[in-house]
Scaffold this motif. Sequence first.
Motif, PDB file in Angstrom:
ATOM      1  N   GLU A  47     -16.251  -4.462  81.657  1.00 47.12           N
ATOM      2  CA  GLU A  47     -14.874  -4.967  81.775  1.00 47.12           C
ATOM      3  C   GLU A  47     -14.868  -6.493  81.904  1.00 47.12           C
ATOM      4  O   GLU A  47     -14.034  -7.162  81.293  1.00 47.12           O
ATOM      5  CB  GLU A  47     -14.182  -4.317  82.974  1.00 47.12           C
ATOM      6  CG  GLU A  47     -12.753  -4.760  83.186  1.00 47.12           C
ATOM      7  CD  GLU A  47     -11.781  -4.296  82.105  1.00 47.12           C
ATOM      8  OE1 GLU A  47     -10.605  -4.696  82.190  1.00 47.12           O
ATOM      9  OE2 GLU A  47     -12.169  -3.565  81.173  1.00 47.12           O
ATOM     10  N   CYS A  48     -15.800  -7.038  82.660  1.00 44.30           N
ATOM     11  CA  CYS A  48     -15.904  -8.495  82.765  1.00 44.30           C
ATOM     12  C   CYS A  48     -16.232  -9.107  81.407  1.00 44.30           C
ATOM     13  O   CYS A  48     -15.661 -10.138  81.025  1.00 44.30           O
ATOM     14  CB  CYS A  48     -16.966  -8.888  83.790  1.00 44.30           C
ATOM     15  SG  CYS A  48     -16.532  -8.500  85.490  1.00 44.30           S
ATOM     16  N   ARG A  50     -15.473  -7.808  78.504  1.00 41.42           N
ATOM     17  CA  ARG A  50     -14.293  -7.647  77.666  1.00 41.42           C
ATOM     18  C   ARG A  50     -13.291  -8.781  77.928  1.00 41.42           C
ATOM     19  O   ARG A  50     -12.630  -9.264  77.006  1.00 41.42           O
ATOM     20  CB  ARG A  50     -13.639  -6.288  77.956  1.00 41.42           C
ATOM     21  CG  ARG A  50     -12.503  -5.929  77.005  1.00 41.42           C
ATOM     22  CD  ARG A  50     -11.900  -4.584  77.334  1.00 41.42           C
ATOM     23  NE  ARG A  50     -11.113  -4.600  78.551  1.00 41.42           N
ATOM     24  CZ  ARG A  50      -9.887  -5.117  78.666  1.00 41.42           C
ATOM     25  NH1 ARG A  50      -9.317  -5.688  77.637  1.00 41.42           N
ATOM     26  NH2 ARG A  50      -9.245  -5.073  79.817  1.00 41.42           N
ATOM     27  N   LEU A  51     -13.206  -9.222  79.169  1.00 41.21           N
ATOM     28  CA  LEU A  51     -12.268 -10.280  79.549  1.00 41.21           C
ATOM     29  C   LEU A  51     -12.880 -11.681  79.475  1.00 41.21           C
ATOM     30  O   LEU A  51     -12.210 -12.665  79.779  1.00 41.21           O
ATOM     31  CB  LEU A  51     -11.747 -10.006  80.962  1.00 41.21           C
ATOM     32  CG  LEU A  51     -10.910  -8.727  81.083  1.00 41.21           C
ATOM     33  CD1 LEU A  51     -10.649  -8.404  82.544  1.00 41.21           C
ATOM     34  CD2 LEU A  51      -9.625  -8.844  80.298  1.00 41.21           C
ATOM     35  N   ALA A  54     -11.125 -14.971  78.123  1.00 39.87           N
ATOM     36  CA  ALA A  54      -9.683 -14.892  78.381  1.00 39.87           C
ATOM     37  C   ALA A  54      -9.413 -15.099  79.866  1.00 39.87           C
ATOM     38  O   ALA A  54      -8.804 -16.078  80.275  1.00 39.87           O
ATOM     39  CB  ALA A  54      -9.133 -13.543  77.914  1.00 39.87           C
ATOM     40  N   GLN A  55      -9.907 -14.183  80.677  1.00 40.30           N
ATOM     41  CA  GLN A  55      -9.706 -14.280  82.127  1.00 40.30           C
ATOM     42  C   GLN A  55     -10.897 -14.928  82.821  1.00 40.30           C
ATOM     43  O   GLN A  55     -10.733 -15.598  83.834  1.00 40.30           O
ATOM     44  CB  GLN A  55      -9.465 -12.897  82.715  1.00 40.30           C
ATOM     45  CG  GLN A  55      -9.183 -12.917  84.204  1.00 40.30           C
ATOM     46  CD  GLN A  55      -8.757 -11.552  84.731  1.00 40.30           C
ATOM     47  OE1 GLN A  55      -8.406 -10.670  83.971  1.00 40.30           O
ATOM     48  NE2 GLN A  55      -8.801 -11.396  86.035  1.00 40.30           N
TER      49      GLN A  55
END
Length: 85
Positions: A47-48, A50-51, A54-55
Amino acid sequence: VPPPSPGLTADEIPDGAKILGVADAYDAMTVARPYAAPLLPAEAIEECRRLSGAQFDPDAVAALGAVLALRSEDRYPSRWGPSGS
């Protein structure tokens, strides 16, 4: 009244803050919360990733992934318990 500040750009955010941001998010994802079950470590790092960009800062995500990989290979002991726990 002046318009709200857009905040800092990526280059203005200190590296330590970028690292703490992704580490805090990883911790939040892997610890049980009243509103959510914890993710497995592999799910949380994915998840990290994937982001990433962006985040989260891509270099901070890569650093977290490297530390987690070392820990999973028993080369980076956890201070919270046996490796792998």
